[in-house]
Write an enzyme that holds these catalytic residues in place. Structure first.
Site, PDB file in Angstrom:
ATOM      1  N   GLU A   1       0.767 -13.718  12.010  1.00 38.76           N
ATOM      2  CA  GLU A   1       1.149 -12.508  12.718  1.00 38.76           C
ATOM      3  C   GLU A   1       1.005 -11.332  11.739  1.00 38.76           C
ATOM      4  O   GLU A   1       1.207 -11.496  10.527  1.00 38.76           O
ATOM      5  CB  GLU A   1       2.594 -12.596  13.206  1.00 38.76           C
ATOM      6  CG  GLU A   1       2.839 -13.687  14.231  1.00 38.76           C
ATOM      7  CD  GLU A   1       2.174 -13.385  15.563  1.00 38.76           C
ATOM      8  OE1 GLU A   1       2.235 -12.216  16.005  1.00 38.76           O
ATOM      9  OE2 GLU A   1       1.584 -14.306  16.151  1.00 38.76           O
TER      10      GLU A   1
ATOM     11  N   HIS B   1       2.927   3.570  -8.906  1.00 40.83           N
ATOM     12  CA  HIS B   1       2.768   2.141  -9.173  1.00 40.83           C
ATOM     13  C   HIS B   1       3.992   1.577  -9.901  1.00 40.83           C
ATOM     14  O   HIS B   1       4.407   0.441  -9.640  1.00 40.83           O
ATOM     15  CB  HIS B   1       1.503   1.884  -9.984  1.00 40.83           C
ATOM     16  CG  HIS B   1       0.241   2.176  -9.229  1.00 40.83           C
ATOM     17  ND1 HIS B   1      -0.041   1.611  -8.002  1.00 40.83           N
ATOM     18  CD2 HIS B   1      -0.824   2.977  -9.523  1.00 40.83           C
ATOM     19  CE1 HIS B   1      -1.219   2.042  -7.579  1.00 40.83           C
ATOM     20  NE2 HIS B   1      -1.701   2.877  -8.477  1.00 40.83           N
TER      21      HIS B   1
ATOM     22  N   ASN C   1     -10.547  -2.893  -6.443  1.00 43.40           N
ATOM     23  CA  ASN C   1      -9.783  -1.879  -7.162  1.00 43.40           C
ATOM     24  C   ASN C   1     -10.391  -1.485  -8.503  1.00 43.40           C
ATOM     25  O   ASN C   1      -9.984  -0.473  -9.095  1.00 43.40           O
ATOM     26  CB  ASN C   1      -8.334  -2.343  -7.375  1.00 43.40           C
ATOM     27  CG  ASN C   1      -7.500  -2.299  -6.109  1.00 43.40           C
ATOM     28  OD1 ASN C   1      -6.499  -3.010  -5.998  1.00 43.40           O
ATOM     29  ND2 ASN C   1      -7.898  -1.476  -5.137  1.00 43.40           N
TER      30      ASN C   1
ATOM     31  N   GLY D   1       0.205   5.332  -4.568  1.00 50.98           N
ATOM     32  CA  GLY D   1      -0.412   6.579  -5.020  1.00 50.98           C
ATOM     33  C   GLY D   1       0.019   7.771  -4.187  1.00 50.98           C
ATOM     34  O   GLY D   1       0.338   8.838  -4.719  1.00 50.98           O
TER      35      GLY D   1
ATOM     36  N   ASP E   1       0.826  -1.201   0.000  1.00 49.14           N
ATOM     37  CA  ASP E   1       0.000   0.000   0.000  1.00 49.14           C
ATOM     38  C   ASP E   1       0.866   1.258   0.000  1.00 49.14           C
ATOM     39  O   ASP E   1       1.959   1.267   0.576  1.00 49.14           O
ATOM     40  CB  ASP E   1      -0.909  -0.015   1.235  1.00 49.14           C
ATOM     41  CG  ASP E   1      -2.056   0.967   1.119  1.00 49.14           C
ATOM     42  OD1 ASP E   1      -2.348   1.412  -0.005  1.00 49.14           O
ATOM     43  OD2 ASP E   1      -2.650   1.305   2.159  1.00 49.14           O
TER      44      ASP E   1
END
EC number: 2.5.1.-
Length: 244
Positions: free
Chosen positions: A209, A39, A70, A25, A22
């Site tokens: 985790e 990207h 998306n 952008g 993430d």
């Protein structure tokens, strides 16, 4: 971070790491550039992390490239991402074969353009015999969608009489998931400071985790990756049990 109060002894590192990549952008916008610029930078970072995995003891790496949600992004960004996926396969195929990386794609391919699907199929075939590490790329993937598709296939098998309803359990359903040939992830990392899992590997990550870090994905270096893996070894994983 959960740690073992009784011992500082490090445990084995994660065999399978999954990453929600993430922040591409935002990384671009901070530099006054269009989102697709981020990207592209993120795609280059994938190569760095993949190359680092064998030396860090990571056998399986699963990356979240494009989710079922998306498609809600602008048509320009979606088209740019699909073009980026094609170029990534074209550019990286030879290196992935050379470096012994076995590539798999998970997600629903029906909505993807045929040319991209053909390239994905070809890359899987070219790298099928590689054993140095395993890279799984989630494209048009959503955890709920995956479980729904698996349940539909399982229901069909029951309807056809190949499986009885008494045989249906968690292990049976798992055999119909996109990830049926992969071990469950030990560690899930999300970059960019967001603390949510965004419908990623819902079934498989039941006992994984999690590590949520502030770094935007294009800035996530192999050095920081190694640091996150080291912190994982200090966690006390009990899988529902209580240590004496």
């Amino acid at each position: 971070m959960a740690r073992d109060d009784k011992s500082e002894e490090a445990r084995p590192g994660p065999r399978h790491v999954a990453i929600i990549m993430d922040g591409n952008g935002r990384w671009a916008q901070q530099r006054g550039r269009p989102r697709l610029y981020g990207h592209h930078a993120g795609a280059k970072r994938v190569r760095d992390i993949v190359e680092a995995c064998p030396d860090l003891g990571v056998e399986y790496l699963t990356i979240f490239a494009f989710s079922t949600e998306n498609w809600k992004r602008t048509q320009t960004e979606v088209a740019g991402l699909m073009g980026l996926f094609r170029r990534y396969i074209e550019r990286e195929a030879r290196a992935l074969v050379r470096d012994g990386v076995c590539v798999r794609f998970i997600g629903d391919r029906v909505k993807l353009e045929p040319k991209l699907v053909d390239m994905m199929d070809n890359l899987e075939m070219l790298t099928a015999g590689n054993t140095k590490m395993n890279l799984t790329v989630a494209i048009n993937y959503g955890g709920r969608d995956e479980v729904t598709r698996a349940a539909r296939r399982l229901a069909y098998e029951v309807q056809q009489g190949r499986i009885t309803h008494e045989e249906v359990d968690a292990e049976t359903l798992a055999r119909f998931l996109d990830t049926r040939v992969l071990p469950d992830p030990d560690l899930v990392i999300r970059t960019s400071g967001e603390a949510r899992i965004s419908n990623f590997l819902l079934w498989q990550s039941a006992y994984a985790e999690y590590e949520f870090i502030d770094t935007l994905w294009p800035d996530f270096t192999p050095t920081e990756f190694a640091s996150v893996l080291k912190s994982y070894t200090l966690r006390d994983r009990r899988f529902g049990a209580v240590r004496a």
